[in-house]
Design a protein around this motif. Structure first.
Motif, PDB file in Angstrom:
ATOM      1  N   ALA A  26      40.121  19.098  32.959  1.00  0.00           N
ATOM      2  CA  ALA A  26      41.092  19.312  31.886  1.00  0.00           C
ATOM      3  C   ALA A  26      40.377  19.479  30.545  1.00  0.00           C
ATOM      4  N   PHE A  27      39.274  18.770  30.372  1.00  0.00           N
ATOM      5  CA  PHE A  27      38.498  18.903  29.142  1.00  0.00           C
ATOM      6  C   PHE A  27      37.911  20.310  29.013  1.00  0.00           C
ATOM      7  N   ILE A  28      37.516  20.895  30.144  1.00  0.00           N
ATOM      8  CA  ILE A  28      36.999  22.268  30.117  1.00  0.00           C
ATOM      9  C   ILE A  28      38.078  23.228  29.626  1.00  0.00           C
ATOM     10  N   ALA A  29      39.299  23.055  30.127  1.00  0.00           N
ATOM     11  CA  ALA A  29      40.408  23.904  29.689  1.00  0.00           C
ATOM     12  C   ALA A  29      40.692  23.686  28.203  1.00  0.00           C
TER      13      ALA A  29
ATOM     14  N   ILE B  20      31.097  18.882  26.934  1.00  0.00           N
ATOM     15  CA  ILE B  20      31.803  20.083  27.384  1.00  0.00           C
ATOM     16  C   ILE B  20      32.125  20.986  26.208  1.00  0.00           C
ATOM     17  N   CYS B  21      32.546  20.410  25.088  1.00  0.00           N
ATOM     18  CA  CYS B  21      32.865  21.215  23.905  1.00  0.00           C
ATOM     19  C   CYS B  21      31.638  21.956  23.391  1.00  0.00           C
ATOM     20  N   PHE B  22      30.495  21.296  23.404  1.00  0.00           N
ATOM     21  CA  PHE B  22      29.269  21.955  22.971  1.00  0.00           C
ATOM     22  C   PHE B  22      28.948  23.167  23.844  1.00  0.00           C
ATOM     23  N   SER B  23      29.356  23.110  25.122  1.00  0.00           N
ATOM     24  CA  SER B  23      29.075  24.219  26.032  1.00  0.00           C
ATOM     25  C   SER B  23      29.881  25.464  25.699  1.00  0.00           C
ATOM     26  N   PHE B  24      30.890  25.333  24.847  1.00  0.00           N
ATOM     27  CA  PHE B  24      31.701  26.478  24.433  1.00  0.00           C
ATOM     28  C   PHE B  24      31.355  26.950  23.023  1.00  0.00           C
ATOM     29  N   GLY B  25      30.376  26.322  22.396  1.00  0.00           N
ATOM     30  CA  GLY B  25      30.054  26.683  21.020  1.00  0.00           C
ATOM     31  C   GLY B  25      29.370  28.034  20.958  1.00  0.00           C
ATOM     32  N   GLY B  26      29.901  28.942  20.170  1.00  0.00           N
ATOM     33  CA  GLY B  26      29.273  30.248  20.046  1.00  0.00           C
ATOM     34  C   GLY B  26      29.765  31.021  18.843  1.00  0.00           C
ATOM     35  N   ASN B  27      30.745  30.459  18.111  1.00  0.00           N
ATOM     36  CA  ASN B  27      31.402  31.272  17.095  1.00  0.00           C
ATOM     37  C   ASN B  27      30.574  31.513  15.840  1.00  0.00           C
ATOM     38  N   LEU B  28      29.349  31.001  15.800  1.00  0.00           N
ATOM     39  CA  LEU B  28      28.467  31.356  14.695  1.00  0.00           C
ATOM     40  C   LEU B  28      28.214  32.856  14.668  1.00  0.00           C
TER      41      LEU B  28
END
Length: 443
Positions: free
Chosen positions: A87-90, A245-253
């Motif tokens: 659920a955290f991934i979603a 998990i949140c860090f694994s989605f970081g890319g908006n830089l």
């Protein structure tokens, strides 16, 4: 993407923004810029941007930047937080897609003008100090991550050549060779469109790695006698699981540069949503198989739990390839913004001089990164500390703060939207505290 984030653009002819304003408004807040039939536009700078990338290219860029080495830690993240980690991934995917969308809307907050970068958004919202802070955090994070990636690539290559005639060359040699390969790519590429092939191959390496991990995990499940224990949720360590998990989605830089390169910027939200959904799917697949098969005995990275053999070696090679392919894309975001500030453009210098100045500038910065990767003591341990600070702020907190600040007087924010924004800020602050604490503990 615990150490990932993780872009690009170029020049062309000018167009008349007044001619496009009446025909190019949309519901996303993109103002008057980015006409599909006229891929070049002017903005609040004397420099120009050329839109060459298709929606498919942008999809590959997003996946290549985001889905990196962090995917190997996700089964362990489920061990930390339990099955609730799915659920955290979603949730993390939804947050990533939302902040990526509002950050791009902030570029167009003033009708008829497109801001050029994340740093410009911060300046519009919070003044010159805001721009300086965001620029410093963003550039340090991206440059530091590239340095870490080069170190990881060198170490990985060194382990892969054990037993071959070149095994005596050592880690330092392969780190230097990895840096050299990245240097060739970033000097050859001028804008995001030029590194499309790298993004395609980077995405394919990730897919191959995921297939291998899932295949080996499922195959190993029949060989394990008693099923290792699992848990639904671990309240005490849930924040750590959510943060990783949140860090694994970081890319908006990198998103402003990616959107700036699109032929059809109106399709940015579509490309981002599809890419984020795909990333969430492969994340959930690896996490579920890894934790489902090995339970609370799972190790990080997941390779350590898989049965040894040629398949694991292949997967490690795919990770190495992905890391090297992602580096040029990450670096171009830093280089292009700095080159705009320095006036390094074909319009100002001419084609030949522009290439020479750009190559020299990128070479100097690449040498600095290589020096740090090779010779600075504990570089790979110090960077994650500042990376945790930078990523948590610029990926989660600052996009929301800028969005509300820039649009507060233009539109009405519902209580639900404000509550959602508050949740994102809380997640960002949670990542800040936990990420920094974990990085300090690893020193």
């Amino acid at each position: 993407m615990a150490l990932q984030q993780q872009s690009l653009l170029g020049g062309g002819n000018t167009t008349n923004s007044e001619d496009t304003s009446s025909s190019n408004n949309n519901d996303e807040g993109y103002g008057s810029l980015g006409n599909e039939s006229n891929p070049r536009y002017t903005n609040n700078s004397a420099l120009e941007v050329q839109r060459l990338s298709s929606t498919a290219e942008t999809f590959f860029h997003i996946v290549c930047i985001t889905a990196g080495t962090g995917i190997l830690q996700l089964p362990y993240a489920l061990k930390t937080g339990g099955w609730a980690g799915l659920a955290f991934i979603a949730l993390a995917g939804a947050v990533s897609a939302y902040t990526g969308k509002i950050l791009i809307q902030c570029l167009y907050y003033k009708h008829g003008v497109r801001l050029q970068s994340y740093s410009d958004v911060a300046k519009a919202a919070f003044g010159s100090r805001g721009r300086l802070i965001v620029r410093s955090l963003k550039d340090f994070n991206l440059l530091g991550v590239v340095g870490i990636y080069i170190i990881l690539a060198g170490i990985s290559i060194d382990s892969l050549v054990v037993g071959t005639p070149v095994e005596q060359l050592g880690e330092q040699f392969w780190i230097a060779m990895s840096a050299f390969a990245v240097w060739i790519a970033i000097v050859a590429a001028r804008q995001v469109h030029d590194v499309f092939v790298l993004s395609v191959f980077g995405t394919l390496t990730t897919v191959v790695m995921v297939v291998i991990v899932v295949w080996l995990g499922i195959g190993d499940s029949g060989l394990i006698g008693s099923r290792p224990p699992t848990k639904v949720i671990n309240i005490r360590t849930t924040p750590i699981s959510l943060a990783s998990i949140c860090f694994s989605f970081g890319g908006n830089l990198n998103w402003p540069e990616l959107e700036a390169s699109m032929k059809s910027p109106k399709k940015w939200s579509k490309a981002l949503s599809l890419a984020t959904a795909f990333i969430a799917f492969i994340y959930a697949s690896v996490a579920a198989v890894g934790y489902g098969v090995y339970g609370d005995n799972v190790r990080s990275p997941i390779f350590l739990s898989l049965p040894p053999g040629i398949a694991v070696v292949t997967a490690k090679a795919m990770v190495t390839a992905h890391v090297l392919l992602a580096c040029p894309i990450l670096l171009t975001a830093v280089f292009m913004e700095a080159e705009r500030d320095l006036g390094i453009s074909a319009g100002a210098l001419g084609t030949t001089k522009e290439w020479l100045y750009r190559a020299a500038f990128r070479t100097v910065l690449m040498l600095a990164i290589t020096f740090a990767a090779l010779f600075v003591s504990d570089f790979s341990k110090v960077v994650p500390i500042l990376g945790a600070i930078a990523a948590s702020m610029v990926v989660f907190v600052i996009p929301v703060a800028c969005y509300i600040r820039l649009f507060y007087e233009q539109r009405h924010f519902s209580r639900y939207e404000l509550a959602w924004s508050g949740l994102i800020v809380c997640i960002g602050l949670l990542c800040l505290v936990i990420g920094t604490t974990q990085a300090l503990a690893d020193l």
